[in-house]
Scaffold this active site. Structure first.
Site, PDB file in Angstrom:
ATOM      1  N   GLU A   1       0.707  -0.920   0.334  1.00 40.92           N
ATOM      2  CA  GLU A   1      -0.188   0.183  -0.264  1.00 40.92           C
ATOM      3  C   GLU A   1       0.847   1.360  -0.312  1.00 40.92           C
ATOM      4  O   GLU A   1       0.359   2.148   1.204  1.00 40.92           O
ATOM      5  CB  GLU A   1      -0.559   0.266   1.469  1.00 40.92           C
ATOM      6  CG  GLU A   1      -1.975  -1.177   1.183  1.00 40.92           C
ATOM      7  CD  GLU A   1      -2.404  -1.388   2.716  1.00 40.92           C
ATOM      8  OE1 GLU A   1      -3.646  -2.255   2.839  1.00 40.92           O
ATOM      9  OE2 GLU A   1      -1.682  -0.848   3.247  1.00 40.92           O
ATOM     10  N   PRO A   2       2.028   1.093  -1.264  1.00 43.98           N
ATOM     11  CA  PRO A   2       2.320   2.283  -1.538  1.00 43.98           C
ATOM     12  C   PRO A   2       1.329   3.856  -1.254  1.00 43.98           C
ATOM     13  O   PRO A   2       0.538   3.705  -2.037  1.00 43.98           O
ATOM     14  CB  PRO A   2       3.710   2.528  -2.010  1.00 43.98           C
ATOM     15  CG  PRO A   2       2.825   1.705  -3.205  1.00 43.98           C
ATOM     16  CD  PRO A   2       1.873   0.810  -2.144  1.00 43.98           C
ATOM     17  N   GLY A   3       2.053   4.892  -0.278  1.00 46.90           N
ATOM     18  CA  GLY A   3       1.060   6.201  -1.115  1.00 46.90           C
ATOM     19  C   GLY A   3       2.350   7.502  -0.890  1.00 46.90           C
ATOM     20  O   GLY A   3       2.404   6.966  -1.648  1.00 46.90           O
TER      21      GLY A   3
ATOM     22  N   CYS B   1      -4.691  33.282   9.690  1.00 46.34           N
ATOM     23  CA  CYS B   1      -4.983  34.017  10.966  1.00 46.34           C
ATOM     24  C   CYS B   1      -4.698  32.827  12.642  1.00 46.34           C
ATOM     25  O   CYS B   1      -5.649  32.630  13.434  1.00 46.34           O
ATOM     26  CB  CYS B   1      -5.771  35.008  11.473  1.00 46.34           C
ATOM     27  SG  CYS B   1      -6.428  35.933  10.089  1.00 46.34           S
TER      28      CYS B   1
HETATM   29  C1  LIG Z   1      -1.255   5.930   5.422  1.00 47.89           C
HETATM   30  C2  LIG Z   1      -1.379   3.886   5.255  1.00 47.89           C
HETATM   31  C3  LIG Z   1      -0.768   3.674   3.884  1.00 47.89           C
HETATM   32  C4  LIG Z   1       0.586   4.683   2.885  1.00 47.89           C
HETATM   33  O1  LIG Z   1       1.238   5.320   3.721  1.00 47.89           O
HETATM   34  P1  LIG Z   1       2.485   6.034   2.835  1.00 47.89           P
HETATM   35  O2  LIG Z   1       3.244   6.212   4.325  1.00 47.89           O
HETATM   36  O3  LIG Z   1       1.933   6.887   2.079  1.00 47.89           O
HETATM   37  O4  LIG Z   1       2.797   4.546   2.171  1.00 47.89           O
HETATM   38  C5  LIG Z   1      -0.837   2.453   3.588  1.00 47.89           C
HETATM   39  N1  LIG Z   1      -1.796   1.774   4.440  1.00 47.89           N
HETATM   40  C6  LIG Z   1      -2.734   2.715   5.053  1.00 47.89           C
HETATM   41  C7  LIG Z   1      -4.101   1.459   5.736  1.00 47.89           C
HETATM   42  C8  LIG Z   1      -2.324   3.318   5.346  1.00 47.89           C
HETATM   43  O5  LIG Z   1      -2.990   3.688   6.810  1.00 47.89           O
END
Ligand SMILES: *Cc1c(COP(=O)(O)O)cnc(C)c1O
Length: 423
Positions: A273-275, A344
């Site tokens: 699950e890379p973001g 502000c």
């Molecule tokens: C936020 C999150 C991710 C992604 O994290 P990154 O640091 O953006 O890669 C993956 N899995 C879960 C469950 C998350 O909450």
């Protein structure tokens, strides 16, 4: 690696001068590079090519429909955390068979919608949630595929707000309770237990916590097998860090090299699950300097973007590099400044005590590494319309979200009739 570089004396995104976008759309605005996004996705995907896997892009990092569509076209799925994200992912064309659903507080409606869409699986965060999912599944006559999110109790050595796999965290099920919960889940009528999930935090700059967590998870999978519970999916979460300043995070290949030996013989499908690592350095926030102000002890540069546009500095004390769009400005004498916005709040800043080449009113600046947790966290605080988002591909740019108008600000608000009555 990204595609924001200087050519002909100014910053470009791919082949488009940043100043051209700023001129046509105004500032502030977010700009993303298509080439960088594609490169990052494939770096991750190909690093794991020897293991069956699904990449579920953590769309909370950047959930613009165009970005999601682009990811889906490259072969990505989505890691969602709400019904709204499910809606977006499906609308963008992400196949339901590659959607995984995490989060500690899924509502019955969200669970029902996800079951109807037939997503790959739920990453379940508590005993109570296992029951809730089973009940909703029974009520709609479906079986829910689930993975239990395990809290492996490892310290990812990152900011406490983005650390999720320690004992004190609200996420996941404690590892010592896992077996019991798995047994319980396996006995339910409308639940198929298919996976184990662990996501320990974000912006990790070392592979060690990943490996430590994975070892615990692999041991659990082994125990489950001996109890007759056969796991098919191993979800290692996201969390790989990026370079904001001086960090030297591992490359996806290094993560794959560390992870592969532990999982390659298990006969499982990996879910990842890379973001941030995909979108973080693929985006910038372009801002304009409005005023200079010499305070008692500080020199302020007041810009047109604020904490409502990019909250990471205010929320996490996060560092974002700030570069002039005009290359000539780099050679100006350096000054130590605070870059602050018009909101502000004293907590409204983009940079503090930063040594930067002197900035003049009217200068365009690029706030780097703003592609992840940038626009998605934007708000309308101080009644500031949210800014546009732009996707650059080669020599063209496409507006993928319009700047909000003042009418957008009040959409849905109503003045009850009693307030219209005259005395
Ligand atoms: C936020 C999150 C991710 C992604 O994290 P990154 O640091 O953006 O890669 C993956 N899995 C879960 C469950 C998350 O909450």
């Amino acid at each position: 690696m990204h595609s924001f570089e200087y050519h002909h004396g100014e910053m470009y995104c791919e082949q488009v001068p940043v100043s051209r976008v700023a001129k046509e759309l105004g500032t502030p605005c977010y700009i993303y590079s298509h080439a960088t996004l594609v490169r990052h996705f494939h770096a991750y995907d190909s690093a794991f090519k020897n293991i069956p896997h699904v990449i579920a892009f953590a769309m909370k990092a950047n959930s613009n429909l165009a970005i999601l569509r682009m990811m889906a076209k490259e072969g990505s799925g989505a890691d969602i955390v709400s019904g709204g994200e499910l809606f977006r992912a499906l609308k963008a064309g992400v196949p339901a068979s590659k959607i995984v659903f995490a989060g500690v507080g899924k509502s019955p409606e969200e669970i029902r919608d996800a079951l109807k869409a037939d997503i790959l699986m739920f990453n379940v965060e508590s005993s109570a949630e296992i029951h809730a999912i089973n009940e909703v599944a029974a009520s709609v006559g479906k079986r829910a595929r689930i993975a239990l999110r395990i809290n492996p109790d490892v310290d990812p050595k990152t900011h406490p707000y983005i650390s999720t796999g320690m004992k004190k965290s609200k996420f996941g099920i404690a590892s010592d309770r896992a077996l019991e919960e798995y047994k319980m889940a396996s006995s339910l009528s409308h639940t198929d237990v298919v996976g184990v999930h662990a996501h320990i935090g974000s912006q990790l700059t070392d592979v060690t916590p990943f490996v430590d967590s994975l070892k615990k998870v692999v041991a659990l999978i082994d125990t489950l097998k001996r109890q007759g519970i056969n796991i098919r999916y191993l979800n290692i979460g996201g969390g790989l860090g990026i370079t904001y300043s001086e960090e030297k995070p591992p490359l996806p290949q290094e993560l794959a090299d560390a992870v592969s030996p532990l999982v390659k013989d298990l006969g499982l499908t990996l879910v990842m699950e890379p973001g941030r690592v995909i979108v973080g350095n693929a985006g910038i926030l372009v801002i304009k300097a409005l005023y200079e102000k010499a305070g008692e002890t500080k020199h302020f540069v007041i810009v047109d973007a604020a904490m409502n546009d990019l909250i990471r500095p205010s929320l996490y004390g996060a560092y974002h590099e700030i570069r002039p769009v005009n290359e000539e400005a780099i050679r100006r004498t350096k000054q130590t400044v605070d870059i602050v916005g018009p909101v502000c709040e004293s907590g409204d800043f983009l940079a503090k005590d930063r040594s930067l080449p002197s900035v003049k009113p009217g200068d365009l600046l690029a706030v780097m590494s703003a592609g992840a947790y940038g626009f998605v966290m934007a708000s309308n605080y101080n009644s500031r319309p949210r800014v546009p988002e732009v996707l650059v591909k080669g020599g063209e740019f496409h507006v993928i979200r319009d700047r909000e108008t003042y009418d957008d600000l009040v959409r849905g608000e109503r003045i009850p009739s009693f307030l219209n009555e005259t005395e």
